[in-house]
Design an enzyme around this catalytic site. Structure first.
Site, PDB file in Angstrom:
ATOM      1  N   VAL A   1       0.846  -1.213   0.000  1.00  0.00           N
ATOM      2  CA  VAL A   1       0.000   0.000   0.000  1.00  0.00           C
ATOM      3  C   VAL A   1       0.874   1.252   0.000  1.00  0.00           C
ATOM      4  CG1 VAL A   1      -1.670   1.331   1.347  1.00  0.00           C
ATOM      5  CG2 VAL A   1      -1.953  -1.135   1.106  1.00  0.00           C
TER       6      VAL A   1
ATOM      7  N   THR B   1      -5.134  -0.510   7.067  1.00  0.00           N
ATOM      8  CA  THR B   1      -6.473  -0.961   7.471  1.00  0.00           C
ATOM      9  C   THR B   1      -6.433  -1.236   8.966  1.00  0.00           C
ATOM     10  OG1 THR B   1      -6.786  -1.940   5.310  1.00  0.00           O
ATOM     11  CG2 THR B   1      -8.218  -2.740   7.076  1.00  0.00           C
TER      12      THR B   1
ATOM     13  N   ARG C   1      -6.929  -2.787  -5.299  1.00  0.00           N
ATOM     14  CA  ARG C   1      -6.920  -4.236  -5.572  1.00  0.00           C
ATOM     15  C   ARG C   1      -5.566  -4.611  -6.138  1.00  0.00           C
ATOM     16  NH1 ARG C   1     -11.896  -4.116  -9.501  1.00  0.00           N
ATOM     17  NH2 ARG C   1     -10.973  -2.051  -9.749  1.00  0.00           N
ATOM     18  N   GLU C   2      -4.995  -5.688  -5.660  1.00  0.00           N
ATOM     19  CA  GLU C   2      -3.694  -6.094  -6.200  1.00  0.00           C
ATOM     20  C   GLU C   2      -3.824  -6.397  -7.689  1.00  0.00           C
ATOM     21  OE1 GLU C   2      -2.151  -8.273  -2.151  1.00  0.00           O
ATOM     22  OE2 GLU C   2      -1.102  -8.627  -4.042  1.00  0.00           O
TER      23      GLU C   2
ATOM     24  N   PHE D   1     -17.857  -9.151  -8.334  1.00  0.00           N
ATOM     25  CA  PHE D   1     -17.654 -10.041  -7.169  1.00  0.00           C
ATOM     26  C   PHE D   1     -18.765 -11.067  -7.039  1.00  0.00           C
ATOM     27  CE2 PHE D   1     -13.876  -8.399  -5.035  1.00  0.00           C
ATOM     28  CZ  PHE D   1     -13.609  -7.390  -5.931  1.00  0.00           C
TER      29      PHE D   1
ATOM     30  N   GLY E   1      -8.972 -15.348  -1.556  1.00  0.00           N
ATOM     31  CA  GLY E   1      -7.733 -15.457  -0.781  1.00  0.00           C
ATOM     32  C   GLY E   1      -7.165 -14.063  -0.656  1.00  0.00           C
TER      33      GLY E   1
ATOM     34  N   CYS F   1      -6.014  -9.448   2.220  1.00  0.00           N
ATOM     35  CA  CYS F   1      -6.980  -8.507   2.801  1.00  0.00           C
ATOM     36  C   CYS F   1      -8.257  -9.162   3.293  1.00  0.00           C
ATOM     37  CB  CYS F   1      -7.297  -7.419   1.788  1.00  0.00           C
ATOM     38  SG  CYS F   1      -5.876  -6.426   1.442  1.00  0.00           S
TER      39      CYS F   1
ATOM     40  N   ARG G   1      -0.502 -15.147  -0.721  1.00  0.00           N
ATOM     41  CA  ARG G   1      -1.014 -15.180   0.659  1.00  0.00           C
ATOM     42  C   ARG G   1      -2.456 -15.679   0.680  1.00  0.00           C
ATOM     43  NH1 ARG G   1       0.844  -9.196   2.454  1.00  0.00           N
ATOM     44  NH2 ARG G   1       0.404  -8.834   0.256  1.00  0.00           N
TER      45      ARG G   1
HETATM   46  C1  UDX Z   1      -9.394  -6.512  -1.982  1.00  0.00           C
HETATM   47  C2  UDX Z   1     -10.406  -5.397  -2.183  1.00  0.00           C
HETATM   48  O1  UDX Z   1     -11.025  -5.555  -3.453  1.00  0.00           O
HETATM   49  C3  UDX Z   1      -9.697  -4.048  -2.123  1.00  0.00           C
HETATM   50  O2  UDX Z   1     -10.642  -3.013  -2.246  1.00  0.00           O
HETATM   51  C4  UDX Z   1      -8.973  -3.942  -0.794  1.00  0.00           C
HETATM   52  O3  UDX Z   1      -8.276  -2.711  -0.695  1.00  0.00           O
HETATM   53  C5  UDX Z   1      -7.983  -5.069  -0.644  1.00  0.00           C
HETATM   54  O4  UDX Z   1      -8.659  -6.329  -0.765  1.00  0.00           O
HETATM   55  P1  UDX Z   1      -7.607  -7.800  -3.383  1.00  0.00           P
HETATM   56  O5  UDX Z   1      -7.563  -8.679  -2.161  1.00  0.00           O
HETATM   57  O6  UDX Z   1      -6.337  -7.313  -3.963  1.00  0.00           O
HETATM   58  O7  UDX Z   1      -8.502  -6.481  -3.061  1.00  0.00           O
HETATM   59  O8  UDX Z   1      -8.301  -8.657  -4.515  1.00  0.00           O
HETATM   60  P2  UDX Z   1      -9.768  -8.725  -5.123  1.00  0.00           P
HETATM   61  O9  UDX Z   1      -9.679  -8.413  -6.542  1.00  0.00           O
HETATM   62  O10 UDX Z   1     -10.722  -7.979  -4.277  1.00  0.00           O
HETATM   63  O11 UDX Z   1     -10.089 -10.301  -4.979  1.00  0.00           O
HETATM   64  C6  UDX Z   1     -10.042 -10.868  -3.689  1.00  0.00           C
HETATM   65  C7  UDX Z   1     -10.272 -12.365  -3.812  1.00  0.00           C
HETATM   66  O12 UDX Z   1     -11.615 -12.630  -4.201  1.00  0.00           O
HETATM   67  C8  UDX Z   1      -9.389 -13.069  -4.835  1.00  0.00           C
HETATM   68  O13 UDX Z   1      -8.926 -14.294  -4.277  1.00  0.00           O
HETATM   69  C9  UDX Z   1     -10.315 -13.356  -5.993  1.00  0.00           C
HETATM   70  O14 UDX Z   1      -9.949 -14.552  -6.681  1.00  0.00           O
HETATM   71  C10 UDX Z   1     -11.639 -13.559  -5.276  1.00  0.00           C
HETATM   72  N1  UDX Z   1     -12.814 -13.266  -6.089  1.00  0.00           N
HETATM   73  C11 UDX Z   1     -13.000 -11.997  -6.529  1.00  0.00           C
HETATM   74  C12 UDX Z   1     -13.736 -14.280  -6.346  1.00  0.00           C
HETATM   75  O15 UDX Z   1     -13.554 -15.425  -5.940  1.00  0.00           O
HETATM   76  N2  UDX Z   1     -14.849 -13.986  -7.062  1.00  0.00           N
HETATM   77  C13 UDX Z   1     -15.085 -12.734  -7.533  1.00  0.00           C
HETATM   78  O16 UDX Z   1     -16.093 -12.528  -8.178  1.00  0.00           O
HETATM   79  C14 UDX Z   1     -14.129 -11.708  -7.268  1.00  0.00           C
END
Ligand code: UDX
Length: 431
Positions: free
Chosen positions: A11, A121, A154-155, A249, A257, A260, A327
């Site tokens: 971050v 956070t 988001r990563e 989502f 995973g 966050c 992670r």
């Molecule tokens: C998340 C939040 O989106 C972000 O706003 C916050 O600041 C940090 O955490 P991130 O963890 O980088 O971001 O990834 P993200 O794109 O949100 O996906 C999180 C997880 O959900 C991933 O493992 C992804 O595979 C999973 N996912 C996402 C699903 O299984 N289905 C979906 O429809 C979307």
């Protein structure tokens, strides 16, 4: 403006690089001197599209610099962001020792007004503790403000999310703090939510928990789809067109995973418990997410019957595409479970393998998707990288011992693969 970011992790680096790109003078601080030495040379320790270029451009323009002394940063900057990690403790609570250390180090080095901003956070009411810590350690009566400015990055698309956010949230307690943060974020031109510190802190946890809830919801629906012959991607499409629900989502798969969602859910559940509220909804979200991994592992066992001594090809290790971060990646649980059953694993991932050489004992790391298929009894898709979308399936069919694909991210068109003679198994669809 002159700003400092304490904590040059995922971050902190993105925030510092983007603020310097917007024309501010930015100092990024980290107590890991090796990391700072690397960063000074423009070498970035994390894989984030576009970050290395952004950092080297701003290093050249002398708007961005990396140091390891908080003292120098506090002296040089009026706005100081705390962006250190808040990992989970055993009991699920966030570990705030980093936050307290930085707050104390800022306080003992303050010689004039400073605005200290929580970027990490943190549990709601951490702002009060940061204020209390600074009050305790400042040398003399110096005015200061504390604010909250949670990140929603988001990563894999963090720079985009910083420069084009849906909203920016700031929690402030003074007009001075409001003005400083309003000016700092003006060039971004996104809706600015100015509220109190507690609400800003809670917006972060509530947003992440809600996104995780959407994912577990559609994963629960995928279980009903499998029993009734419905197709979860069709259900998701039909739901998502309702503006009150939205399509994001709602992709069923092997669960979420990352660094966050799991951490923030655990933290939020413990925060709620401390306020006397039992957040059963989020406990179910977490449980469903765990179950989804087991559900997928059972699919593999049902398809293979005997897993022992079978060779399993796997595409994808990172917790999601466009990152090297593993992670809490579902792939890790799945690999460990299969190895426990005596399976041999051949793995290909575009970016995260180099980071895991020591971690995954016994796994054969492959150079490309086809090597992972060679001689394997089945192929698993665990991360939906773009480069897996257009593979040569004739070549895959010839490489696999059995034409069996088990798709944990519903990446492929099942009808097409079945027509080419594959036994294709996915999530939440009639197989
Ligand atoms: C998340 C939040 O989106 C972000 O706003 C916050 O600041 C940090 O955490 P991130 O963890 O980088 O971001 O990834 P993200 O794109 O949100 O996906 C999180 C997880 O959900 C991933 O493992 C992804 O595979 C999973 N996912 C996402 C699903 O299984 N289905 C979906 O429809 C979307």
């Amino acid at each position: 403006m002159n700003i400092s970011i304490i904590g040059s992790g995922y971050v902190g680096l993105v925030t510092g690089a983007c603020f310097s790109e917007l024309g501010n003078n930015v100092i990024c601080v980290d107590n890991d001197t090796k990391k700072i030495t690397q960063l000074k040379k423009g070498l970035v320790p994390i894989y984030e599209p576009g970050l290395e270029e952004l950092i080297s451009n701003n290093l050249k323009k002398k708007r961005l610099k990396f140091i390891s002394s908080i003292k120098e940063a506090v002296y040089a900057s009026e706005v100081i962001f705390i962006a250190v990690g808040t990992p989970s403790l055993e009991n699920g609570e966030a570990d705030l020792t980093g936050i307290e250390n930085v707050a104390r180090n800022i306080a003992i080095n303050m010689a004039g007004y400073r605005l200290i901003v929580e970027k990490s956070t943190v549990p709601v009411e951490t702002g009060k503790w940061v204020k209390h810590t600074i009050q305790t350690y400042i040398k003399r009566k110096i005015r200061f403000d504390v604010a909250s400015n949670p990140e929603f990055l988001r990563e894999g698309q963090a720079i985009h999310d910083f420069m084009h956010p849906d909203r920016i949230v700031v929690g402030v307690e003074s007009a001075k703090a409001k003005e400083a943060l309003t000016n700092l974020y003006k060039p971004i031109g996104a809706p600015l939510v100015v509220t109190d510190i507690e609400s800003a802190e809670l917006i972060k946890h509530a947003s992440n928990s809600f996104l995780a809830t959407k994912i577990s919801f559609i994963n629960a629906i995928s279980r009903i789809c499998e029993k009734t012959g419905a197709d979860v991607t069709e259900v998701s499409r039909g739901m998502g067109l309702d503006k009150r629900i939205g399509p994001g989502f709602l992709n069923a798969g092997i669960g979420y995973g990352g660094s966050c969602f799991p951490k923030d859910l655990d933290a939020f559940i413990t925060i709620a418990e401390k306020t006397g509220y039992d957040f059963t909804l989020l406990k179910s979200v977490r449980e469903i997410n765990q179950q989804q991994r087991l559900f997928f592992i059972n699919k593999i066992k049902d398809a293979l019957w005997i897993v022992k001594d079978k060779t399993i090809g796997i595409l994808g290790l990172s917790f999601k595409p466009n990152t090297d971060d593993i992670r809490n990646a579902p792939a890790l649980d799945i690999i460990y479970a299969l190895q426990k059953e005596g399976a041999k694993i051949k793995l290909y991932d575009p970016s995260s393998m180099k980071k895991t050489k020591g971690l995954l004992a016994g796994v054969k790391f492959c150079r490309d998707p086809y090597e992972a298929c060679r001689g394997s009894d089945c192929l698993l898709i665990l991360t939906e990288w773009d480069e897996f979308k257009e593979l040569d399936f004739n070549k895959i069919k010839k490489s696999l011992k059995r034409s069996l694909i088990i798709d944990g991210r519903n990446l492929y068109d099942g009808q097409k693969l079945k027509k080419s003679g594959f036994n294709y198994i996915s999530i939440g669809k009639k197989s």
